[in-house]
Design a protein around this motif. Structure first.
Motif, PDB file in Angstrom:
ATOM      1  N   TYR A 144      -2.820   1.456  -9.077  1.00 54.23           N
ATOM      2  CA  TYR A 144      -2.835   2.492  -8.041  1.00 54.23           C
ATOM      3  C   TYR A 144      -1.841   3.595  -8.365  1.00 54.23           C
ATOM      4  CZ  TYR A 144      -1.787   4.753  -3.577  1.00 54.23           C
ATOM      5  OH  TYR A 144      -1.552   5.688  -2.600  1.00 54.23           O
ATOM      6  N   LYS A 145      -0.670   3.230  -8.870  1.00 51.85           N
ATOM      7  CA  LYS A 145       0.347   4.222  -9.206  1.00 51.85           C
ATOM      8  C   LYS A 145      -0.108   5.122 -10.351  1.00 51.85           C
ATOM      9  CE  LYS A 145       4.638   2.721  -9.411  1.00 51.85           C
ATOM     10  NZ  LYS A 145       5.770   1.803  -9.744  1.00 51.85           N
ATOM     11  N   LYS A 146      -0.872   4.548 -11.290  1.00 50.23           N
ATOM     12  CA  LYS A 146      -1.374   5.341 -12.408  1.00 50.23           C
ATOM     13  C   LYS A 146      -2.439   6.327 -11.952  1.00 50.23           C
ATOM     14  CE  LYS A 146      -0.531   1.932 -16.071  1.00 50.23           C
ATOM     15  NZ  LYS A 146      -1.196   0.997 -17.034  1.00 50.23           N
ATOM     16  N   GLU A 147      -3.317   5.847 -11.075  1.00 50.36           N
ATOM     17  CA  GLU A 147      -4.414   6.695 -10.590  1.00 50.36           C
ATOM     18  C   GLU A 147      -4.705   6.315  -9.141  1.00 50.36           C
ATOM     19  OE1 GLU A 147      -9.175   7.595 -11.273  1.00 50.36           O
ATOM     20  OE2 GLU A 147      -8.078   6.312 -12.680  1.00 50.36           O
ATOM     21  N   ARG A 148      -4.397   7.211  -8.217  1.00 45.08           N
ATOM     22  CA  ARG A 148      -4.558   6.915  -6.790  1.00 45.08           C
ATOM     23  C   ARG A 148      -6.004   7.168  -6.355  1.00 45.08           C
ATOM     24  NH1 ARG A 148       1.153   9.501  -4.505  1.00 45.08           N
ATOM     25  NH2 ARG A 148       2.501   7.914  -5.455  1.00 45.08           N
ATOM     26  N   SER A 149      -6.895   6.376  -6.939  1.00 46.32           N
ATOM     27  CA  SER A 149      -8.317   6.526  -6.653  1.00 46.32           C
ATOM     28  C   SER A 149      -8.739   5.585  -5.535  1.00 46.32           C
ATOM     29  CB  SER A 149      -9.141   6.216  -7.905  1.00 46.32           C
ATOM     30  OG  SER A 149      -9.011   4.844  -8.247  1.00 46.32           O
ATOM     31  N   GLU A 150      -9.920   5.831  -4.993  1.00 46.57           N
ATOM     32  CA  GLU A 150     -10.484   4.967  -3.945  1.00 46.57           C
ATOM     33  C   GLU A 150     -10.658   3.546  -4.462  1.00 46.57           C
ATOM     34  OE1 GLU A 150     -11.918   3.992  -0.200  1.00 46.57           O
ATOM     35  OE2 GLU A 150     -11.160   5.959  -0.824  1.00 46.57           O
ATOM     36  N   ILE A 154      -1.757  -0.045   8.238  1.00 48.43           N
ATOM     37  CA  ILE A 154      -0.468   0.405   7.693  1.00 48.43           C
ATOM     38  C   ILE A 154      -0.636   0.903   6.262  1.00 48.43           C
ATOM     39  CG2 ILE A 154       1.808  -0.385   6.917  1.00 48.43           C
ATOM     40  CD1 ILE A 154       1.789  -2.272   9.378  1.00 48.43           C
ATOM     41  N   LEU A 155      -1.363   0.138   5.457  1.00 49.66           N
ATOM     42  CA  LEU A 155      -1.568   0.548   4.068  1.00 49.66           C
ATOM     43  C   LEU A 155      -2.342   1.863   3.987  1.00 49.66           C
ATOM     44  CD1 LEU A 155      -2.403  -2.907   2.441  1.00 49.66           C
ATOM     45  CD2 LEU A 155      -0.299  -1.587   2.202  1.00 49.66           C
ATOM     46  N   GLU A 156      -3.334   2.026   4.859  1.00 48.80           N
ATOM     47  CA  GLU A 156      -4.105   3.269   4.872  1.00 48.80           C
ATOM     48  C   GLU A 156      -3.224   4.448   5.303  1.00 48.80           C
ATOM     49  OE1 GLU A 156      -6.714   6.229   4.612  1.00 48.80           O
ATOM     50  OE2 GLU A 156      -7.038   4.207   3.827  1.00 48.80           O
ATOM     51  N   GLN A 157      -2.352   4.243   6.284  1.00 49.68           N
ATOM     52  CA  GLN A 157      -1.431   5.308   6.690  1.00 49.68           C
ATOM     53  C   GLN A 157      -0.496   5.682   5.541  1.00 49.68           C
ATOM     54  OE1 GLN A 157       0.533   4.875  10.552  1.00 49.68           O
ATOM     55  NE2 GLN A 157      -1.054   3.434  11.185  1.00 49.68           N
ATOM     56  N   CYS A 158      -0.021   4.669   4.829  1.00 49.88           N
ATOM     57  CA  CYS A 158       0.853   4.938   3.685  1.00 49.88           C
ATOM     58  C   CYS A 158       0.105   5.703   2.603  1.00 49.88           C
ATOM     59  CB  CYS A 158       1.398   3.624   3.120  1.00 49.88           C
ATOM     60  SG  CYS A 158       2.647   2.846   4.161  1.00 49.88           S
ATOM     61  N   ARG A 159      -1.159   5.374   2.419  1.00 52.46           N
ATOM     62  CA  ARG A 159      -1.953   6.105   1.441  1.00 52.46           C
ATOM     63  C   ARG A 159      -2.089   7.582   1.836  1.00 52.46           C
ATOM     64  NH1 ARG A 159      -8.424   5.707   0.130  1.00 52.46           N
ATOM     65  NH2 ARG A 159      -8.357   6.872  -1.806  1.00 52.46           N
ATOM     66  N   ARG A 160      -2.303   7.846   3.132  1.00 48.91           N
ATOM     67  CA  ARG A 160      -2.426   9.232   3.575  1.00 48.91           C
ATOM     68  C   ARG A 160      -1.113   9.989   3.370  1.00 48.91           C
ATOM     69  NH1 ARG A 160      -5.484   6.905   7.967  1.00 48.91           N
ATOM     70  NH2 ARG A 160      -3.805   7.306   9.453  1.00 48.91           N
ATOM     71  N   LEU A 161       0.002   9.312   3.578  1.00 50.07           N
ATOM     72  CA  LEU A 161       1.294   9.950   3.304  1.00 50.07           C
ATOM     73  C   LEU A 161       1.439  10.246   1.818  1.00 50.07           C
ATOM     74  CD1 LEU A 161       3.766   7.925   5.578  1.00 50.07           C
ATOM     75  CD2 LEU A 161       2.904  10.233   5.960  1.00 50.07           C
ATOM     76  N   ASP A 162       1.019   9.320   0.976  1.00 51.82           N
ATOM     77  CA  ASP A 162       1.062   9.556  -0.471  1.00 51.82           C
ATOM     78  C   ASP A 162       0.238  10.784  -0.834  1.00 51.82           C
ATOM     79  OD1 ASP A 162       2.690   7.386  -0.894  1.00 51.82           O
ATOM     80  OD2 ASP A 162       1.147   6.109  -1.785  1.00 51.82           O
ATOM     81  N   GLU A 163      -0.957  10.858  -0.274  1.00 48.18           N
ATOM     82  CA  GLU A 163      -1.841  11.990  -0.585  1.00 48.18           C
ATOM     83  C   GLU A 163      -1.257  13.307  -0.082  1.00 48.18           C
ATOM     84  OE1 GLU A 163      -5.532  10.817   1.175  1.00 48.18           O
ATOM     85  OE2 GLU A 163      -6.189   9.716  -0.607  1.00 48.18           O
ATOM     86  N   ALA A 164      -0.501  13.248   1.013  1.00 45.11           N
ATOM     87  CA  ALA A 164       0.127  14.453   1.554  1.00 45.11           C
ATOM     88  C   ALA A 164       1.404  14.825   0.806  1.00 45.11           C
ATOM     89  CB  ALA A 164       0.444  14.255   3.035  1.00 45.11           C
ATOM     90  N   GLY A 165       1.852  13.953  -0.114  1.00 48.99           N
ATOM     91  CA  GLY A 165       3.075  14.224  -0.866  1.00 48.99           C
ATOM     92  C   GLY A 165       4.337  14.046  -0.053  1.00 48.99           C
ATOM     93  N   LEU A 166       4.265  13.232   1.000  1.00 52.61           N
ATOM     94  CA  LEU A 166       5.409  12.997   1.895  1.00 52.61           C
ATOM     95  C   LEU A 166       5.903  11.571   1.712  1.00 52.61           C
ATOM     96  CD1 LEU A 166       7.290  13.725   4.255  1.00 52.61           C
ATOM     97  CD2 LEU A 166       5.439  13.124   5.821  1.00 52.61           C
ATOM     98  N   ASP A 167       7.091  11.415   1.175  1.00 49.08           N
ATOM     99  CA  ASP A 167       7.663  10.083   0.966  1.00 49.08           C
ATOM    100  C   ASP A 167       8.567   9.728   2.140  1.00 49.08           C
ATOM    101  OD1 ASP A 167       8.087   7.745  -0.773  1.00 49.08           O
ATOM    102  OD2 ASP A 167      10.168   8.445  -0.788  1.00 49.08           O
ATOM    103  N   HIS A 168       8.266   8.621   2.806  1.00 46.85           N
ATOM    104  CA  HIS A 168       9.049   8.211   3.976  1.00 46.85           C
ATOM    105  C   HIS A 168      10.491   7.909   3.594  1.00 46.85           C
ATOM    106  CE1 HIS A 168      10.624   5.460   7.073  1.00 46.85           C
ATOM    107  NE2 HIS A 168       9.771   6.040   7.910  1.00 46.85           N
ATOM    108  N   GLY A 169      10.673   7.201   2.490  1.00 44.80           N
ATOM    109  CA  GLY A 169      12.020   6.973   1.977  1.00 44.80           C
ATOM    110  C   GLY A 169      12.649   5.655   2.355  1.00 44.80           C
TER     111      GLY A 169
END
Length: 252
Positions: A235-241, A149-164
């Motif tokens: 993570y919010k400051k820098e969305r790095s690995e 779930i966390l990894e899926q949320c990360r991919r959404l973050d990287e795609a710039g898509l906020d679920h809301g």
């Protein structure tokens, strides 16, 4: 739970089926028009089953914008979201577009088709994540599911898509029968605001003292919430690995 009832779409003008098709109010010619839409989507029959209720019929789910049932299209069982007649949303095209964007990031049930009042997608044949947590107390299985779930949320973050709606994610996190999690219901999603999916789902699962947090703690043990908050801040400051891995460590 009531036994499943499979109905050809031609019978959806009859009650109580019409009241589900046009929930919460069915007035002519709305059922006939909606049946025409279903035919255009290739739907031949629907199935009433599930733990939710609409018009005294079992459904997979019911929210403020729609009702979800099972549909048969192309010989396969699919999830069918029906736009409520009292919904504040004029159509389901925005949700369909957001789901397709999520699919490009490898997230969400697979989009199939959409019309003004219907959204057809892959059926996640399981149930809510909270129900899965009640029946699966193995720490390794829990870590796989929550990590996914966390990894899926990360991919959404990287795609710039906020679920809301992941800060209250209980109704938006499903698992299939193998325990694989799915994020669903992208009706409130947007690419116009800053994506905060990882932050929102972590708050829902790990921070606070609600029922979900207690269920998570029962399986994973009590976590240092200040450490999770600190890892989220980084993570919010820098969305790095590195920052994402540190967050996973704090959570799991």
């Amino acid at each position: 739970m009531k036994p499943p009832v499979k109905i050809p779409i031609e019978k959806l003008t009859e009650e109580p089926y019409a009241s589900v098709l046009c929930y919460p109010r069915s007035d002519p010619p709305v059922p006939e028009n909606r049946i025409s839409e279903l035919k255009e989507l290739g739907v031949t029959a629907v199935e009433f089953t599930g733990s939710g209720m609409a018009a005294n019929m079992p459904v997979l789910g019911k929210g403020y914008s729609g009702v979800v049932i099972i549909a048969y299209a192309g010989g396969e069982r699919r999830a069918l979201k029906i736009r409520r007649t009292d919904s504040g949303r004029e159509d389901l095209f925005h949700e369909a577009e957001m789901l397709q964007k999520a699919n490009l990031a490898g997230v969400g049930p697979k989009f199939m088709a959409a019309s003004k009042n219907f959204l057809l997608s892959q059926l996640v044949d399981g149930g809510l994540l909270t129900k899965w947590l009640e029946n699966h107390k193995e720490k390794a299985a829990f870590q796989r599911a929550i990590g996914d779930i966390l990894e899926q949320c990360r991919r959404l973050d990287e795609a710039g898509l906020d679920h809301g709606e992941l800060s209250r994610a209980s109704g938006h996190l499903l698992t299939d029968k193998t325990g694989k999690p799915f994020i669903v219901d992208f009706g409130a999603a947007s690419v116009l605001r800053k994506a905060a999916n990882v932050t929102s789902v972590c708050q829902h699962l790990f921070i606070g003292n609600g029922i979900v947090q207690r269920m998570v703690e029962e399986v994973s043990g009590k976590k240092d919430k200040s450490q999770i908050v600190s890892a989220l801040r980084d993570y919010k400051k820098e969305r790095s690995e590195n920052h994402f891995e540190a967050l996973l460590q704090a959570c799991l």
